[in-house]
Design an enzyme around this catalytic site. Structure first.
Site, PDB file in Angstrom:
ATOM      1  N   SER A 128    -116.421-112.394  11.662  1.00  0.00           N
ATOM      2  CA  SER A 128    -115.736-113.524  12.299  1.00  0.00           C
ATOM      3  C   SER A 128    -116.106-114.781  11.526  1.00  0.00           C
ATOM      4  O   SER A 128    -117.097-114.800  10.790  1.00  0.00           O
ATOM      5  CB  SER A 128    -116.188-113.648  13.761  1.00  0.00           C
ATOM      6  OG  SER A 128    -115.826-114.895  14.294  1.00  0.00           O
ATOM      7  N   TYR A 141    -123.365-114.034  20.050  1.00  0.00           N
ATOM      8  CA  TYR A 141    -122.193-113.627  19.280  1.00  0.00           C
ATOM      9  C   TYR A 141    -122.295-114.106  17.834  1.00  0.00           C
ATOM     10  O   TYR A 141    -122.085-113.332  16.897  1.00  0.00           O
ATOM     11  CB  TYR A 141    -120.936-114.199  19.926  1.00  0.00           C
ATOM     12  CG  TYR A 141    -119.664-113.791  19.235  1.00  0.00           C
ATOM     13  CD1 TYR A 141    -119.132-112.526  19.424  1.00  0.00           C
ATOM     14  CD2 TYR A 141    -118.987-114.677  18.396  1.00  0.00           C
ATOM     15  CE1 TYR A 141    -117.958-112.145  18.783  1.00  0.00           C
ATOM     16  CE2 TYR A 141    -117.823-114.305  17.754  1.00  0.00           C
ATOM     17  CZ  TYR A 141    -117.305-113.042  17.957  1.00  0.00           C
ATOM     18  OH  TYR A 141    -116.160-112.665  17.314  1.00  0.00           O
ATOM     19  N   LYS A 145    -122.555-111.888  14.270  1.00  0.00           N
ATOM     20  CA  LYS A 145    -121.572-112.023  13.191  1.00  0.00           C
ATOM     21  C   LYS A 145    -122.218-112.499  11.884  1.00  0.00           C
ATOM     22  O   LYS A 145    -121.779-112.120  10.795  1.00  0.00           O
ATOM     23  CB  LYS A 145    -120.448-112.968  13.627  1.00  0.00           C
ATOM     24  CG  LYS A 145    -119.636-112.432  14.796  1.00  0.00           C
ATOM     25  CD  LYS A 145    -119.111-111.029  14.530  1.00  0.00           C
ATOM     26  CE  LYS A 145    -118.333-110.475  15.701  1.00  0.00           C
ATOM     27  NZ  LYS A 145    -117.871-109.086  15.463  1.00  0.00           N
TER      28      LYS A 145
END
Length: 258
Positions: A128, A141, A145
């Site tokens: 991402s 998160y 990533k």
């Protein structure tokens, strides 16, 4: 060779690399053929994984599909077969190591050893833009990533050190995707992406051997700004973007490319 001479030789390499990159901007990139290639797709029972499977199926690749959702993965496999591709579906919970190993026993022989022996293949990491730049209230998160991007870079470097230049690597880095993983996302400067657009960019990147696939592509500019702007200026850029969302929902059913 001493360090001084090596530094002197480095300069023409840098100049040549810039010239080469500039010239390539005006030369159409040849797309490779993936017909008959064996392709393993995780999370293929829904979202980005499912759409990616359909794209490879339409190109007559041989598919090995993994997902935790039995109904979803069987639906994907059936549609891939309808498109004329060979598809094998496996129910795999990638959070459980034993299930990964069990499924891998059936497929690894067709992948890693053959890939290394033949110096041929392509490994795609789904990350991402959050693997390059951070967002408030998404510490876990963003950390995961960043790890995915780091894995891609380390793997790429290791394959190069081993002389396996026939094994290509790509890393997908999109901004927010409309999949439901993040509830009501919005930004002032960039539209929320639809899965179909991301998959189209992903396939284009794979077929042209792009190392880092940003969606949208102008996100590269943001990363350049992060490296050259003072912290105060970069904070103003973040504020201008006005990234907002309500909540991050169920990790168990997450779409890896969000």
């Amino acid at each position: 060779m001493n360090l001084f001479m090596e530094l002197l030789l480095l300069l023409p390499i840098i100049i040549y690399s810039y010239i080469e990159a500039f010239v390539k901007l005006f030369i159409p990139v040849k797309r490779k053929c993936v017909s008959g290639e064996l392709v393993l797709i995780t999370g293929a029972g829904h979202g980005i994984g499912r759409l990616t499977a359909y794209e490879f199926a339409s190109r007559q690749s041989k598919l090995v599909l993994w997902d935790i959702n039995k109904h979803g993965i069987e639906e994907t496999a059936a549609e891939c077969r309808r498109l004329g591709a060979t598809a094998h579906a496996f129910v795999v919970d990638c959070s459980k190591r034993e299930e990964i190993y069990s499924a891998a026993e059936k497929t690894t022989k067709a992948f890693l050893p053959a890939m290394m022996k033949n110096n041929h293949g392509h490994i795609v990491t789904v990350a991402s833009v959050a693997g390059h730049s951070t967002a408030s209230f998404m510490v876990t998160y963003c950390s995961s990533k960043f790890a995915a991007v780091g894995f891609h870079k380390a793997l790429t470097q290791e394959l190069s050190a081993l002389g396996k230049d026939g094994i290509k690597t790509s890393c997908l880095c999109p901004i927010f995707i409309n999949t439901g993983f993040v509830k009501n996302p919005s930004t002032r400067l960039v539209k929320i992406l639809e899965p179909e657009k991301v998959v189209n960019k992903l396939l284009e990147g794979i077929l042209t051997n792009q190392k880092m696939i940003f969606v949208p592509s102008f996100l590269k500019i943001h990363l350049i700004l992060e490296n050259i702007l003072p912290k105060r200026a970069m904070a103003a850029v973040y504020k201008l973007q006005n990234v907002q969302f309500d909540a991050v929902v169920g990790y168990r059913n997450r779409v890896m490319s969000d």
